[in-house]
Design a protein around this motif. Structure first.
Motif, mmCIF file in Angstrom:
data_model
loop_
_atom_site.group_PDB
_atom_site.id
_atom_site.type_symbol
_atom_site.label_atom_id
_atom_site.label_comp_id
_atom_site.label_asym_id
_atom_site.label_seq_id
_atom_site.Cartn_x
_atom_site.Cartn_y
_atom_site.Cartn_z
ATOM 1 N N LEU A 121 -3.688 -5.267 -9.481
ATOM 2 C CA LEU A 121 -3.469 -4.792 -8.118
ATOM 3 C C LEU A 121 -2.215 -3.927 -8.055
ATOM 4 N N ALA A 146 -2.179 -0.070 -7.048
ATOM 5 C CA ALA A 146 -1.572 0.291 -5.759
ATOM 6 C C ALA A 146 -0.375 1.219 -5.912
ATOM 7 N N VAL A 159 0.822 -6.329 4.847
ATOM 8 C CA VAL A 159 0.671 -4.937 4.415
ATOM 9 C C VAL A 159 1.938 -4.120 4.645
ATOM 10 N N ILE A 206 -7.136 -3.121 5.036
ATOM 11 C CA ILE A 206 -6.887 -4.049 3.930
ATOM 12 C C ILE A 206 -7.193 -5.486 4.355
ATOM 13 N N ASN A 208 -10.163 -7.753 2.598
ATOM 14 C CA ASN A 208 -9.824 -9.053 2.030
ATOM 15 C C ASN A 208 -10.615 -10.176 2.686
ATOM 16 N N TRP A 213 -3.043 1.994 -1.794
ATOM 17 C CA TRP A 213 -3.171 0.567 -1.515
ATOM 18 C C TRP A 213 -4.584 0.204 -1.063
ATOM 19 N N ASN A 238 -6.487 -2.041 -3.652
ATOM 20 C CA ASN A 238 -6.844 -3.385 -3.203
ATOM 21 C C ASN A 238 -8.342 -3.625 -3.323
ATOM 22 N N TRP A 261 -9.201 -4.025 -6.963
ATOM 23 C CA TRP A 261 -8.729 -5.338 -7.412
ATOM 24 C C TRP A 261 -9.654 -6.454 -6.929
ATOM 25 N N CYS A 262 -10.105 -6.369 -5.692
ATOM 26 C CA CYS A 262 -11.006 -7.402 -5.167
ATOM 27 C C CYS A 262 -12.278 -7.507 -6.001
#
Length: 323
Positions: free
Chosen positions: A55, A59, A182, A218, A222, A297, A301, A304-305
């Motif tokens: 991440l 980012a 954030v 974000i 998430n 970001w 993000n 990464w998820c």
């Protein structure tokens, strides 16, 4: 539920990865182990599977190595503390959480350690010292204020759990904008890219709206990825569950609504960027860097998820031994 994720999460921003990613992976584990932030074998495995280094590298793709390491350690600290807030016995003890947070803020503002301080405080001392070697105190004070807002969101969630409350949609959105953190990670984009936006830009209503939309994008991505774990664990702090509960719709319908909100927010961000006026060459350069940090970001993000196992894991954490 995870099969619903792939098709419709829109993100037009380009995926990037920092060239120091492999070095960062080694450093990330060394740092948390040095401060004993992983309480046991389960926490160790959870940390490794979460891939926070990925991440950070996604980012902050253009960051130099030392700034990247510091940013990663901030993210590791926040994620590990976040698990204490969400998955340990602290999750429904807002008064205890608030006391911890007050002490952490004192540490960040320069207080010295005492024998009663936790391993998290010791790690914060290290982070504060290393950060201030490379950042101004003015920027750091902004950063502390953003962490304070994150702490506030964690306490609000714990308060709801303790009272057995499912917040209404508007209340949840306000809490989530704090608990997602954030604003702090966008400030780290300034740190990693060695610039600082002026007070004129930081307080401009268009920039504030860009930050708010980025926060929501974000947060909702998430919430989509973490929905299965959080709903299974009985945690109500997820927009999908809040919509399901208050609108009396299925989880699948709520998931589709949140996907739609996410995608609409991406378009809102792009449209708002086109409305930014000319501020002059110097300010335009910094706002361009700041918006680039937002894009990195959002994309990082999301990447990464998809890569991380953080939201696949359902477990109750033991409260970390703090000393």
């Amino acid at each position: 539920m995870k099969e619903l994720l792939s098709p419709n999460l829109y993100c037009p921003f380009v995926s990037q990865i920092n060239k120091h990613v492999d070095t960062l992976e080694r450093h990330a584990l060394e740092w948390v182990l040095n401060f004993n932030l992983l309480a046991n074998e389960s926490s160790y495995k959870r940390f490794c599977k979460s891939k926070f280094f990925f991440l950070t590298a996604s980012a902050y793709p253009k960051s130099q190595l030392e700034e990247l390491k510091i940013a990663n350690d901030w993210l590791s600290w926040v994620f590990i503390w976040d698990d204490q807030c969400d998955l340990s016995d602290l999750k429904n003890q807002p008064g205890v959480l608030k006391a911890f947070h007050q002490r952490y803020l004192e540490i960040l503002n320069g207080a010295e350690l005492t024998s009663r301080d936790t391993i998290f405080s010791h790690a914060l001392i290290d982070l504060r010292q290393r950060t201030l070697q490379r950042a101004s105190i003015k920027w750091f004070n902004y950063f502390i204020s953003y962490l304070e807002d994150y702490f506030y969101g964690c306490v609000q969630e714990a308060t709801n759990r303790a009272k057995g409350i499912v917040p209404d949609v508007d209340t949840y959105i306000m809490i989530r904008r704090s608990s997602v953190g954030v604003y702090a990670v966008l400030a780290l984009a300034e740190f990693c890219n060695q610039f600082m936006i002026s007070d004129v830009l930081r307080n401009h209503y268009l920039v504030k709206n860009l930050e708010l939309i980025t926060t929501d994008i974000i947060a909702w991505s998430n919430d989509i990825f973490s929905a299965s774990r959080e709903i299974a664990s009985g945690d109500v702090h997820n927009l999908i569950f809040v919509l399901h509960h208050h609108k009396q719709i299925s989880i699948e319908e709520a998931m589709e609504q949140v996907k739609k909100i996410h995608n609409e927010e991406i378009n809102s961000l792009i449209n708002l960027e086109s409305l930014l006026p000319y501020y002059g060459e110097e300010l335009d350069i910094s706002i361009t860097k700041y918006i680039s940090g937002m894009h990195s970001w959002i994309r990082g993000n999301l990447d990464w998820c998809y890569q991380s196992s953080r939201y696949d894991i359902l477990e109750r954490l033991e409260l970390t031994e703090f000393k």
